[in-house]
Design a protein around this motif. Sequence first.
Motif, short mmCIF file in Angstrom:
data_model
loop_
_atom_site.label_atom_id
_atom_site.label_comp_id
_atom_site.label_asym_id
_atom_site.label_seq_id
_atom_site.Cartn_x
_atom_site.Cartn_y
_atom_site.Cartn_z
N ASN A 109 0.87 -1.18 0.00
CA ASN A 109 0.00 0.00 0.00
C ASN A 109 0.90 1.23 0.00
O ASN A 109 1.37 1.67 1.05
CB ASN A 109 -0.92 -0.01 1.22
N VAL A 110 1.16 1.76 -1.18
CA VAL A 110 2.17 2.81 -1.34
C VAL A 110 1.49 4.14 -1.66
O VAL A 110 0.61 4.21 -2.52
CB VAL A 110 3.16 2.45 -2.46
N GLN A 111 1.88 5.16 -0.95
CA GLN A 111 1.46 6.52 -1.25
C GLN A 111 2.66 7.26 -1.83
O GLN A 111 3.64 7.53 -1.12
CB GLN A 111 0.94 7.23 0.00
N ARG A 112 2.60 7.58 -3.09
CA ARG A 112 3.73 8.17 -3.78
C ARG A 112 3.74 9.69 -3.59
O ARG A 112 2.70 10.33 -3.53
CB ARG A 112 3.69 7.83 -5.27
N LYS A 113 4.93 10.25 -3.51
CA LYS A 113 5.09 11.69 -3.43
C LYS A 113 6.36 12.09 -4.15
O LYS A 113 7.26 11.26 -4.38
CB LYS A 113 5.15 12.16 -1.97
N GLN A 114 6.44 13.33 -4.54
CA GLN A 114 7.60 13.86 -5.23
C GLN A 114 8.46 14.64 -4.24
O GLN A 114 7.95 15.46 -3.48
CB GLN A 114 7.19 14.77 -6.39
N VAL A 115 9.75 14.35 -4.25
CA VAL A 115 10.70 15.02 -3.37
C VAL A 115 11.74 15.72 -4.23
O VAL A 115 12.34 15.10 -5.11
CB VAL A 115 11.39 14.01 -2.42
N PHE A 116 11.95 17.01 -3.98
CA PHE A 116 12.91 17.80 -4.74
C PHE A 116 14.09 18.15 -3.84
O PHE A 116 13.89 18.55 -2.68
CB PHE A 116 12.25 19.08 -5.27
N TYR A 117 15.29 18.00 -4.38
CA TYR A 117 16.51 18.21 -3.61
C TYR A 117 17.31 19.38 -4.17
O TYR A 117 17.24 19.71 -5.35
CB TYR A 117 17.38 16.95 -3.64
N THR A 118 18.09 19.99 -3.30
CA THR A 118 19.04 21.01 -3.71
C THR A 118 20.29 20.31 -4.24
O THR A 118 20.48 19.12 -4.02
CB THR A 118 19.43 21.91 -2.53
N ARG A 145 5.87 17.18 -2.30
CA ARG A 145 4.49 17.39 -2.72
C ARG A 145 3.86 16.05 -3.11
O ARG A 145 4.57 15.10 -3.42
CB ARG A 145 4.42 18.37 -3.91
N ALA A 146 2.54 16.00 -3.08
CA ALA A 146 1.84 14.77 -3.45
C ALA A 146 2.10 14.47 -4.93
O ALA A 146 2.21 15.38 -5.76
CB ALA A 146 0.35 14.93 -3.20
N PHE A 147 2.21 13.18 -5.25
CA PHE A 147 2.48 12.79 -6.63
C PHE A 147 1.25 13.05 -7.48
O PHE A 147 0.14 12.59 -7.18
CB PHE A 147 2.85 11.31 -6.69
N HIS A 148 1.45 13.83 -8.53
CA HIS A 148 0.34 14.21 -9.41
C HIS A 148 0.26 13.23 -10.58
O HIS A 148 1.25 13.01 -11.29
CB HIS A 148 0.55 15.63 -9.93
N ILE A 149 -0.92 12.64 -10.77
CA ILE A 149 -1.11 11.71 -11.89
C ILE A 149 -1.48 12.52 -13.12
O ILE A 149 -2.60 13.04 -13.23
CB ILE A 149 -2.20 10.66 -11.57
N ALA A 150 -0.53 12.66 -14.02
CA ALA A 150 -0.73 13.46 -15.22
C ALA A 150 -1.09 12.57 -16.40
O ALA A 150 -0.71 11.40 -16.47
CB ALA A 150 0.54 14.25 -15.54
N ASP A 151 -1.85 13.12 -17.33
CA ASP A 151 -2.21 12.41 -18.55
C ASP A 151 -1.06 12.49 -19.56
O ASP A 151 -0.24 13.42 -19.53
CB ASP A 151 -3.48 13.00 -19.17
N SER A 152 -1.03 11.55 -20.45
CA SER A 152 -0.02 11.55 -21.51
C SER A 152 -0.19 12.79 -22.39
O SER A 152 -1.32 13.22 -22.67
CB SER A 152 -0.15 10.28 -22.36
N ASN A 153 0.91 13.36 -22.84
CA ASN A 153 0.84 14.56 -23.67
C ASN A 153 1.69 14.47 -24.94
O ASN A 153 2.03 15.49 -25.54
CB ASN A 153 1.25 15.79 -22.87
N ILE A 154 2.05 13.25 -25.35
CA ILE A 154 2.92 13.13 -26.52
C ILE A 154 2.14 12.94 -27.82
O ILE A 154 2.70 13.08 -28.90
CB ILE A 154 3.92 11.97 -26.35
#
Length: 232
Positions: free
Chosen positions: A100-109, A118-127
């Motif tokens: 049971n995984v809750q994904r999130k995005q982590v940005f580093y210096t 921030r919470a992982f955003h499920i984006a639609d394909s754009n290609i």
Amino acid sequence: MRAINLSNALRRNAQVGLETPDNSKSRIAMVHPNGCTVHNVRILRSTIATSVSKLMDVYGDNFSAIIADTDPEIDFERVGMLMGQAKRVFVDSKGNIAHNVQRKQVFYTPAGNVREERAFHIADSNINIDIPLRWTGKLIPRAEAARKFVFVRKYQVKHVNGLTFDFLYGMAKTLAEKDCMMLVGAGEKGIGPLVLSRGALPYRAFLEGRIDGQRYSLILHLTNLELKPIVE
């Protein structure tokens, strides 16, 4: 073969093919500037038993001294082994498979510190939508790109008919003559990252072109990691 909507320097677009190169059949090979053929391999770096978190649980306060004296973080029997196909799984802090995984995005210096979560955003394909991927005009020499970015995936852009052959050949010829890679962007402004499938990670994309007579190779390189110097 999936489809991709791509535009050129004149902002004329076409729907072309996109597929992973079959290295077992392809006559195209990566070559070092000195002429030697090179290829990527997957090797085993470490195991769960030799991970830092596991060793800290085992040795506690003596962790640093034990590492300096006996090197328990190195599995001499396994580290460096060549690996074949592998599947990615998520594990918890104890190394057990997580279901049971809750994904999130982590940005580093550049120094490795967490800058933002921030919470992982499920984006639609754009290609392959009505808005084509844009030829941004931002060029970077191939040698510089290889040292500046970590390219995690690559796809071969292919023509689907005679007209798209000329379309892609012209792009490959321009990039080959300049010995540069071209930044490709998505969205109305043409500056957004590429999302290949719904829920996939966003990537910055660069086009590389090569020609040999009337033959061409147009490669889409994807990256989500830029190498930057550490600022003291």
